[in-house]
Motif scaffolding. Structure first.
Motif, PDB file in Angstrom:
ATOM      1  N   ASN A  99      -2.851   6.017  -9.542  1.00  0.00           N
ATOM      2  CA  ASN A  99      -2.317   4.669  -9.758  1.00  0.00           C
ATOM      3  C   ASN A  99      -1.205   4.369  -8.758  1.00  0.00           C
ATOM      4  O   ASN A  99      -1.104   3.247  -8.236  1.00  0.00           O
ATOM      5  CB  ASN A  99      -1.803   4.509 -11.190  1.00  0.00           C
ATOM      6  N   ALA A 100      -0.367   5.370  -8.489  1.00  0.00           N
ATOM      7  CA  ALA A 100       0.690   5.191  -7.483  1.00  0.00           C
ATOM      8  C   ALA A 100       0.066   4.929  -6.116  1.00  0.00           C
ATOM      9  O   ALA A 100       0.519   4.052  -5.373  1.00  0.00           O
ATOM     10  CB  ALA A 100       1.579   6.423  -7.443  1.00  0.00           C
ATOM     11  N   ALA A 101      -1.003   5.670  -5.795  1.00  0.00           N
ATOM     12  CA  ALA A 101      -1.685   5.479  -4.519  1.00  0.00           C
ATOM     13  C   ALA A 101      -2.271   4.064  -4.429  1.00  0.00           C
ATOM     14  O   ALA A 101      -2.194   3.418  -3.380  1.00  0.00           O
ATOM     15  CB  ALA A 101      -2.779   6.525  -4.345  1.00  0.00           C
ATOM     16  N   LYS A 102      -2.837   3.576  -5.534  1.00  0.00           N
ATOM     17  CA  LYS A 102      -3.395   2.218  -5.546  1.00  0.00           C
ATOM     18  C   LYS A 102      -2.310   1.190  -5.254  1.00  0.00           C
ATOM     19  O   LYS A 102      -2.535   0.226  -4.525  1.00  0.00           O
ATOM     20  CB  LYS A 102      -4.040   1.914  -6.903  1.00  0.00           C
ATOM     21  N   LYS A 103      -1.123   1.381  -5.836  1.00  0.00           N
ATOM     22  CA  LYS A 103      -0.008   0.456  -5.599  1.00  0.00           C
ATOM     23  C   LYS A 103       0.387   0.456  -4.122  1.00  0.00           C
ATOM     24  O   LYS A 103       0.615  -0.595  -3.529  1.00  0.00           O
ATOM     25  CB  LYS A 103       1.198   0.836  -6.455  1.00  0.00           C
ATOM     26  N   PHE A 104       0.489   1.654  -3.535  1.00  0.00           N
ATOM     27  CA  PHE A 104       0.850   1.756  -2.119  1.00  0.00           C
ATOM     28  C   PHE A 104      -0.200   1.052  -1.257  1.00  0.00           C
ATOM     29  O   PHE A 104       0.142   0.320  -0.323  1.00  0.00           O
ATOM     30  CB  PHE A 104       0.969   3.214  -1.685  1.00  0.00           C
ATOM     31  N   LEU A 105      -1.471   1.282  -1.569  1.00  0.00           N
ATOM     32  CA  LEU A 105      -2.552   0.677  -0.792  1.00  0.00           C
ATOM     33  C   LEU A 105      -2.554  -0.844  -0.948  1.00  0.00           C
ATOM     34  O   LEU A 105      -2.814  -1.571   0.010  1.00  0.00           O
ATOM     35  CB  LEU A 105      -3.900   1.255  -1.213  1.00  0.00           C
ATOM     36  N   ALA A 106      -2.241  -1.329  -2.153  1.00  0.00           N
ATOM     37  CA  ALA A 106      -2.210  -2.773  -2.398  1.00  0.00           C
ATOM     38  C   ALA A 106      -1.116  -3.450  -1.568  1.00  0.00           C
ATOM     39  O   ALA A 106      -1.246  -4.604  -1.170  1.00  0.00           O
ATOM     40  CB  ALA A 106      -1.989  -3.048  -3.880  1.00  0.00           C
ATOM     41  N   LYS A 107      -0.026  -2.719  -1.303  1.00  0.00           N
ATOM     42  CA  LYS A 107       1.067  -3.270  -0.491  1.00  0.00           C
ATOM     43  C   LYS A 107       0.764  -3.194   1.000  1.00  0.00           C
ATOM     44  O   LYS A 107       1.560  -3.622   1.822  1.00  0.00           O
ATOM     45  CB  LYS A 107       2.364  -2.524  -0.788  1.00  0.00           C
ATOM     46  N   GLY A 108      -0.388  -2.587   1.361  1.00  0.00           N
ATOM     47  CA  GLY A 108      -0.787  -2.525   2.767  1.00  0.00           C
ATOM     48  C   GLY A 108      -0.363  -1.248   3.468  1.00  0.00           C
ATOM     49  O   GLY A 108      -0.484  -1.152   4.684  1.00  0.00           O
ATOM     50  N   ASN A 109       0.143  -0.265   2.730  1.00  0.00           N
ATOM     51  CA  ASN A 109       0.542   0.992   3.343  1.00  0.00           C
ATOM     52  C   ASN A 109      -0.620   1.971   3.352  1.00  0.00           C
ATOM     53  O   ASN A 109      -1.575   1.819   2.601  1.00  0.00           O
ATOM     54  CB  ASN A 109       1.713   1.614   2.562  1.00  0.00           C
ATOM     55  N   LYS A 110      -0.508   2.978   4.201  1.00  0.00           N
ATOM     56  CA  LYS A 110      -1.468   4.078   4.192  1.00  0.00           C
ATOM     57  C   LYS A 110      -0.912   5.153   3.271  1.00  0.00           C
ATOM     58  O   LYS A 110       0.294   5.242   3.076  1.00  0.00           O
ATOM     59  CB  LYS A 110      -1.648   4.647   5.591  1.00  0.00           C
ATOM     60  N   VAL A 111      -1.792   5.961   2.714  1.00  0.00           N
ATOM     61  CA  VAL A 111      -1.368   7.003   1.779  1.00  0.00           C
ATOM     62  C   VAL A 111      -1.877   8.356   2.276  1.00  0.00           C
ATOM     63  O   VAL A 111      -3.067   8.519   2.529  1.00  0.00           O
ATOM     64  CB  VAL A 111      -1.917   6.738   0.356  1.00  0.00           C
ATOM     65  N   LYS A 112      -0.952   9.293   2.403  1.00  0.00           N
ATOM     66  CA  LYS A 112      -1.328  10.665   2.736  1.00  0.00           C
ATOM     67  C   LYS A 112      -1.256  11.475   1.452  1.00  0.00           C
ATOM     68  O   LYS A 112      -0.208  11.550   0.815  1.00  0.00           O
ATOM     69  CB  LYS A 112      -0.375  11.265   3.775  1.00  0.00           C
ATOM     70  N   ILE A 113      -2.375  12.058   1.058  1.00  0.00           N
ATOM     71  CA  ILE A 113      -2.417  12.866  -0.149  1.00  0.00           C
ATOM     72  C   ILE A 113      -2.427  14.324   0.288  1.00  0.00           C
ATOM     73  O   ILE A 113      -3.297  14.755   1.046  1.00  0.00           O
ATOM     74  CB  ILE A 113      -3.646  12.518  -0.996  1.00  0.00           C
ATOM     75  N   THR A 114      -1.417  15.052  -0.174  1.00  0.00           N
ATOM     76  CA  THR A 114      -1.234  16.446   0.226  1.00  0.00           C
ATOM     77  C   THR A 114      -1.384  17.344  -0.989  1.00  0.00           C
ATOM     78  O   THR A 114      -0.726  17.150  -2.005  1.00  0.00           O
ATOM     79  CB  THR A 114       0.169  16.645   0.840  1.00  0.00           C
ATOM     80  N   LEU A 115      -2.255  18.325  -0.854  1.00  0.00           N
ATOM     81  CA  LEU A 115      -2.466  19.324  -1.894  1.00  0.00           C
ATOM     82  C   LEU A 115      -1.740  20.584  -1.427  1.00  0.00           C
ATOM     83  O   LEU A 115      -2.158  21.213  -0.459  1.00  0.00           O
ATOM     84  CB  LEU A 115      -3.968  19.571  -2.051  1.00  0.00           C
TER      85      LEU A 115
END
Length: 164
Positions: A99-115
């Motif tokens: 959900n946090a990633a969706k919010k970032f994407l909705a604002k036009g940012n890119k999201v780096k997901i790190t495991l």
């Protein structure tokens, strides 16, 4: 360059109201500028011959600054937001992170997901790759994988961008 700083022998001159005055010597161009009470400004220094215009230099600089300011306003900066996960994340926590990633994407940012892996978790890196695949699949309606999952030291990372 303005007025006496212009050292070229000949220049293509544009008058105060935008009409072409042709190719004249720089002394002649300076004389025309002085008669009108304005400045001689080199507009296109790389042209052959260089292009000079008879204008009010202070007003010219002000308009250039305004143009730059307007261009800066219209620019959109894309930030790279990072979301960190551990390999033994629970489903609820994973949903919160998505959900946090969706919010970032909705604002036009890119999201780096790190495991991120620590200690003995390093031995089971390949078994945990499915977490990133699940995230990419669940967010496929709003995001595309820009950078596929890749091992970077003690972590696996992927970059998601907003779907156009």
């Amino acid at each position: 360059m303005i007025n006496e700083q212009i050292r070229d022998r000949e220049v293509r001159l544009i008058g105060a109201d935008g009409e072409q005055l042709g190719i004249v010597s720089s002394r002649e161009a300076q004389k025309i500028a002085d008669e009108t009470g304005l400045d001689l400004v080199k507009i296109a220094p790389n042209a052959k011959p260089p292009v000079c215009k008879v204008i009010d230099y202070g007003k010219y600089r002000y308009e250039q600054a305004r143009k730059e300011k307007d261009a800066k306003k219209k620019q959109k900066t894309v930030e790279l937001k990072e979301i960190r996960l551990s390999p033994n994340i629970e489903a609820n926590d994973l949903n919160t992170k998505m959900n946090a990633a969706k919010k970032f994407l909705a604002k036009g940012n890119k999201v780096k997901i790190t495991l991120r892996f620590r200690g003995r978790e390093m031995a089971h890196m390949n078994a945990s790759k499915h977490i990133l695949d699940d995230i990419a699949e669940n967010l496929s309606d709003v995001a595309v994988v820009e950078k596929a999952p890749k091992v970077e030291g003690r972590s696996i990372g992927m970059v998601l961008a907003e779907k156009r």
